[in-house]
Each structure stands twice: as C-alpha cells, then as structure tokens.
Design an enzyme around this catalytic site. Structure first.
Site, PDB file in Angstrom:
ATOM      1  N   HIS A   1       8.128  24.949 -27.478  1.00 62.56           N
ATOM      2  CA  HIS A   1       7.555  25.959 -28.424  1.00 62.56           C
ATOM      3  C   HIS A   1       8.715  26.925 -28.928  1.00 62.56           C
ATOM      4  CE1 HIS A   1       7.313  28.167 -24.550  1.00 62.56           C
ATOM      5  NE2 HIS A   1       7.588  29.334 -25.334  1.00 62.56           N
TER       6      HIS A   1
ATOM      7  N   SER B   1      10.954  32.442 -22.241  1.00 71.02           N
ATOM      8  CA  SER B   1      10.520  30.924 -22.549  1.00 71.02           C
ATOM      9  C   SER B   1      11.808  30.045 -22.843  1.00 71.02           C
ATOM     10  CB  SER B   1       9.799  30.975 -23.763  1.00 71.02           C
ATOM     11  OG  SER B   1       8.569  31.306 -23.499  1.00 71.02           O
TER      12      SER B   1
ATOM     13  N   ASP C   1       6.931  20.953 -22.143  1.00 69.35           N
ATOM     14  CA  ASP C   1       7.501  21.975 -22.984  1.00 69.35           C
ATOM     15  C   ASP C   1       9.080  22.057 -23.082  1.00 69.35           C
ATOM     16  OD1 ASP C   1       7.639  23.931 -24.626  1.00 69.35           O
ATOM     17  OD2 ASP C   1       6.161  25.349 -23.490  1.00 69.35           O
TER      18      ASP C   1
END
Length: 716
Positions: free
Chosen positions: A86, A651, A222
């Site tokens: 992402h 992240s 991810d």
C-alpha cells in the site's frame, strides 16, 4: 555518539525505570540511557552504537522514509528496498495501464534494465540529529503572540537548516517536540532515482481489502520492492540510464527462523502523528464532531468513486489509489470513534486535567499555569461546530479533483493572465503539464457525481457553523440538489478538459477566469475554509500557548504518565515482543499470534474483489509447496502479531529480532486498539506484520523471481 548537553542528561535521568517497555516511540540518540537495559532484558543483542551511530554504520542507515509518508528498509548490498504494497500503491498504479496492469497482475523485473522508474518517488536517509532547544527558545518570550513566536522560531530554524545542509547536500528539518517545549534538528539525504523492482498481484498484496483492513486475523502479502540508484560515486542524482544501484552503508540480513510467543521484536520507522498529549476537550471534539463528519464525507466520496471503478479496469486504475487512501482513513476514524468512546478516554483525560488544575492553582504555580485548563476548554467549546464543518468540506476537497482547482491550476492561470508575453511563454509548458497530470487521474462523470453528493452533504449536515456563501446560495435556490448546477458548471468551465485549458492559454482574459463558475466556487469554499472570526483567532492563539504550558506543567508536576514526545514523522524506535490475542475461532493457527496460507485459502471467494486468489496459490497450498520458507510446523506463516507501539507512517517498517535481522514487515494495527494514537492500551495494542518468510515465498516460489531473493543475505 555526540555528547549530550547537561540539561538533556538531567531530563533523561528523571525518567522512571517503570516505563512500560512496549509503550513509546523513542529517539535513537537516547536509546542507551533510556531503554537499552530494558531492551537487553527482553532479548536485544545489539549495542546502542550498533543501532544509532553518526561515525559508523548502524541500523539507522538501513531505514529510509519512503516517499514522505511510509517507511522502508534496505535489504541488499545493491540498494534493494522493501516496503508495503500500500506504500508503493501510487507508483505501481502510475506504471500500470489497462493493457499492462502491474497493479492487478503483479510484476517482477527480470534484470536491472527492466526495473521501472515512476515519475516521482524518493527515499530519505537519516544522517544525524541534535538538540537545538536552548538556541531556539532563547528567541521567544511569554509576551509574544503565537504568530510572533512562530515567526521568531522560523527565522532561527532557517539559520540552523542553512548551517547544517552543507551547501544543499543534505535536507535539514527542525521539528518541535513536547508541544514546542523542545526542538531538535534532523539531517537527511534524499535519493530521487527509485525504481520498481517487483510487486505481488493485487489479489495478494491487498487481500482482504477494506473488509479486513485494521482487522485480525489477517492474510495479506502487503509488500512491494524498489531499488535506489545514485551516480557512480553513490551520490543522489536525477534519473539517468547510467545511474548505478546504491551501495548502502548498512543493509538488513533476513532471518528465516520464524517467530514464537514472547520473542523480542523491535521496529524502526517514521511514525506520522500521535496525539498522546491531547487534552480531554480535543478528544471529545474529535469523537462527537470532527470524526463523524470525516467518516460520512469519506463514505460519500468512496461510494461515488466505486460505482465507476466497477465499470472497467481502466476506471478502476484511475481511482484505485485515491479510493484506497480515503478508505483507509474512513475505517480508521470510525475505529477511533468506537475505541475512544468505549474506553472513556476523554473522561480519563479530564480527570488527569482536574488533578493538574489543582496543582496549577497552588500559589507557587498559579501565575504561570492557573488559567491553562480553562483556556483550553474555552477554545474547544468555541470550535466544536467549526471542526464538524471543516471535516465535511475537507472531504469534499480530498475526494473531488475540481473542488480545490482555484488554489492549484486556477492560481497558475491567474498568474498567466497577469504576466507579460515572455513570462507567459515560460509558464505555458508548466500549466499544460499540470493539466496533463490532473486529467490522468479523473473521469468527468465521476467527478460530477462526487461534487454534487459532497456539496449536498456539506450544505445539509454542517448546520452549526456557517457554510461557504456560494454553497449556501446555490443550495437554497435548488433545494440542496446540486446535480443540475454541477452539470451546468462543468459544461461552462474552462477547467474541465485539456482542450479548454489549451484554448485559454492561447487567448487568455482576466474576465473569463474571474467569471468561471468552477474557479469562483472553489475560491469561495477555500476562502471560507481558511477564514475565522477574531474571537476564534484569539482563542486559537491563547490555546496554542496554553497547550504548550499544559505539556510543560504535566512533565514538571509528574502528573502525566507519558515520557516520550508525540510522533511527527521523525525516525523512532519501538520495542516489545511477539504477542498473541485471545483465541479466535476465525484463525486456524495453533496460537493466535500468526496466520497461515491455509487460513488465507479458507477466506478465498472466487471472483470476489477482496477475497479472490490466483489459482496457483490454491494449488501450491494444496500441495504444501512451501519450499525452504515453511515453518517447522509444516505450514506457511503469513502474518504475525507483536505488541509494538506504532502508527501511520510506520507502514513498511522492518520488524527486527534481537540481532537486528529482518523477521517481518509492519503494515497495520488492530481495530480494538484504534485509540492508540491518543492513548496506549498495553492489553489490546497490536502491530500486524507480514512474516518475511511469506514475502520470500511469494517472490521465489509463487512468482519465480528467485534472482531477487538471491541478492539478499539469508540467515537460517
């Protein structure tokens, strides 16, 4: 390490040894004094110098800020970078076409020449940091307004940045901490030639979609991979074919041993924003006014994007990145509302402030701190309705490409109209380029629907604070149905096609721009959004000073339990352990601290946008084709849990074992602890990570890109 000045040593020594080990986002330069002993007890085998050094290579040299909003890590001697799927989403979407959809199908460069450069992508290396609190705070005094204080501080910041950038070699950033009671400067080096190496297909990289976002158990690949390039001497350089892969000062070895309950886990990264010092009134304002408007506005934008995204792969690509960003915070803010309400966070903060207020009004403290709490509460009472209003209009700005056109393309056209012939010739290519970029990421029918729906929501729901005058007038004339007005406006505006903009550049007039309906509407909304009454302006000024005093007083009185500064996109370290949640029947794992590929396959729904899987994954799972990446229990572990203290911006952060070896990749948190940006809950807070063995399995076994794994240093 650099010598730490005496005042800092004193403040560090005052930190109690009872600070909970898994709470806090810590500066690397203070690790030795603040945390190193605790970390060693939990399993750290590195010295503080091996984590942060300004004279020798250390862990910090392998951690980069990725494109300004995420974290990534260098994992090979040739500048290979690992981050979340992402986080790379924008770049991957940009490089995708309907004919060659890298986002949907995945991509792995077969060699260095096949690696692809997105138009704009950079990574930032952290070089060093130092304290400049005394220097900056010497330039301010209590009699200053907040604007005067800000001006004095910014003037000194400019000097500090110039003194330390070595003629432009480095980027220097001075940041406030503890609500402006301390200041530190950070020296960075930026690399702008960053190329896509590989990404799993979206069905793996985004498996679970919005349904699983912020949830456990998770089964998501991810991750995405890039490579940093520099010139022949390893210096930053603009993109060029003859640039070479960066040889980093340090890169992370990859450990294949897996994890188990209570294993030490350390995360380094760039957490974006926490509000652990936020007053009770601010929490109450968010829960009851700001966040509900944010959630409703986000959902309105998403619904109107989605109906077009479902029409074709091409339209899905147009809005995929914007939709993902809006959806992420839509669910986050709803989770915040639920968690902060459930745990009564505002009430507990109010109790702390009541205790502080008693201390503040003791004779020795009253002159400085006596009015702090009442001033803060007055500000929130004045701005509750405005915060609701601002969040409705912000989501209009965020989800519609034309709502802010007055301040972007419109501003450029205004400059163009007023310029002479020579200046216009200089501006025209820039404006044309802006238009090209703008129309790559929009579909006019969708933009019309988004704007009409958002204007209606804004006009009908922001009732406690005056809305933008044009929106109010249009709404009254059309019974708050903005559909016809928006359609007519788009037809009449010069901003709604590249051809119209080009025609305007060839025959510009100030009158045409001033009377353009989209331009005037956008300017009206933005002007209204930025405006505030004298009463609110004064309250905001007083609030800024009082919030700073509240934080200073909480630290001085030791009433506050927090001993670390809020996150603000500077490099931090958080440490804890692999830690399960209570047993969950949705998870097939033996211990609820990891998930398996078998569990992912059980979620599979053929053709479903969120839970579809490649046929090859189903076959490989059936055959237990996990190769060297299988756990000793025979399964392939996909995601795992730790109790590290992270937030947005983390992240892509590396999860490291006690030796500084890569064991996972942080990508999410659990919704039960969504209040974590405001208050840390040691029982519920979890970080959700991709198991590095699953990452390598996807690359080597599933994708057949073993050459990428071969350049890493694997530790068995």
């Amino acid at each position: 390490m650099k010598k730490i000045i005496l005042s800092l040593i004193v403040s560090i020594m005052l930190v109690p040894t009872s600070v909970k080990a898994d709470e806090g986002m810590w500066f690397l330069m203070f690790i030795e004094r603040l945390n190193h002993r605790d970390m060693q007890k939990m399993g750290l085998q590195l010295t503080a110098e091996e984590i942060y050094s300004i004279n020798h290579h250390s862990l910090k040299d392998a951690i980069v800020q990725f494109n300004g909003g995420c974290t990534a890590e260098v994992i090979s001697k040739d500048g290979l970078v690992l981050t979340n799927h992402h986080c790379g989403y924008d770049a991957i979407a940009e490089l995708s076409t309907a004919e060659k959809n890298l986002l949907k199908d995945g991509f792995w460069a077969e060699n260095r020449k096949a690696e692809i450069k997105p138009s704009s992508l950079f990574v930032r290396f952290f070089v060093r940091m130092d304290d400049c609190s005394k220097r900056i705070l010497a330039k301010v005094n209590p009699s200053m307004t907040e604007l005067e204080r800000e001006a004095a501080i910014n003037k000194e910041i400019a000097l500090i940045e110039k003194e330390n950038n070595e003629g432009g070699k480095y980027t220097v950033s001075v940041r406030p901490f503890f609500q402006g009671n301390e200041y530190y400067y950070f020296v960075y080096q930026d690399y702008k030639d960053v190329r896509l190496v590989g990404t799993p297909p979206e069905s793996l990289g985004k498996f679970g979609g919005d349904t699983d976002n912020w949830e456990w158990p998770r089964h998501t690949a991810d991750f995405s991979m890039f490579r940093i390039y520099g010139d022949a001497n390893g210096n930053p350089a603009d993109y060029a074919e003859n640039n070479v892969p960066l040889q980093p000062k340090h890169y992370l070895p990859v450990n294949l041993g897996g994890v188990k309950e209570n294993d030490f886990a350390m995360i380094l990264g760039y957490p974006g924003r926490t509000n652990r010092w936020m007053p009770a009134g601010g929490i109450e304002q968010n829960v009851k006014f700001a966040y509900p408007a944010w959630v409703e506005g986000s959902k309105t934008g998403m619904d109107n994007m989605k109906k077009y995204m479902d029409q074709s792969d091409a339209l899905n690509l147009v809005y995929a990145s914007k939709y993902a960003g809006v959806a992420n915070y839509w669910k986050n803010r709803q989770g915040m509302i639920d968690a902060l309400t459930k745990f009564g966070t505002a009430k507990s903060k109010a109790a702390q402030e009541a205790k502080f207020n008693k201390w503040a009004n003791l004779p020795a403290n009253k002159a400085k701190y006596g009015n702090v709490v009442s001033t803060i509460n007055n500000f929130y009472a004045l701005t509750n309705e405005k915060s609701r209003h601002d969040n409705y209009i912000t989501q209009l700005f965020r989800t519609n490409a034309f709502a802010t056109v007055g301040g972007t393309l419109g501003k450029q056209l205004d400059t163009y109209v007023k310029a002479d012939v020579v200046k216009r010739a200089e501006l025209a290519p820039k404006i044309s380029g802006m238009a090209e970029e703008m129309f790559k990421e929009l579909h006019l029918p969708a933009e019309k629907d988004i704007m009409a729906a958002q204007l209606k929501l804004y006009a009908t729901k922001s009732t406690g604070y005056a809305i933008a005058p044009m929106v109010e007038k249009i709404g009254k004339e059309n019974n708050n149905d903005f559909t016809k007005y928006v359609n007519d406006t788009f037809d009449a505006s010069i901003f709604t096609s590249k051809e119209k903009i080009k025609a305007f550049l060839e025959l510009p007039t100030a009158e045409a721009l001033a009377n353009d309906p989209l331009y005037t509407l956008s300017n009206d909304m933005m002007t209204h959004f930025r405006s505030k009454s004298d009463v609110i302006a004064k309250a905001q000024n007083d609030y800024g000073a009082s919030f700073r005093l509240l934080v200073e007083g909480l630290r001085e009185s030791k009433i506050g339990a927090i001993k670390y500064p809020d996150a603000n996109s500077t490099l931090r370290l958080t440490y804890g352990k692999v830690r399960s949640l209570p047993a969950d029947k949705r998870n097939d794992a033996k211990v609820n601290n990891y998930t398996t590929l078998d569990g992912q396959v059980k979620k599979y729904k053929k053709g479903d946008q969120e839970f579809d899987l490649p046929t090859r994954v189903l076959e490989m799972n059936k055959n237990k084709d996990f190769g060297r990446f299988a756990d000793k229990d025979g399964s392939l572990h996909v995601n795992f849990l730790t109790d590290n203290d992270i937030t947005g911006g983390n992240s892509g952060s590396p999860v490291l074992n006690g030796k500084g070896e890569l064991i996972g990749l942080a990508f999410d948190g659990n919704i039960e602890a969504m209040a974590g940006d405001v208050i840390f809950d040691s029982k519920l807070q979890r970080t959700i990570n991709v198991d590095i063995r699953y990452v390598l399995w996807v690359i080597e076994n599933f994708s057949g890109a073993k050459h990428i794994v071969d350049e890493m240093t694997l530790v068995k």
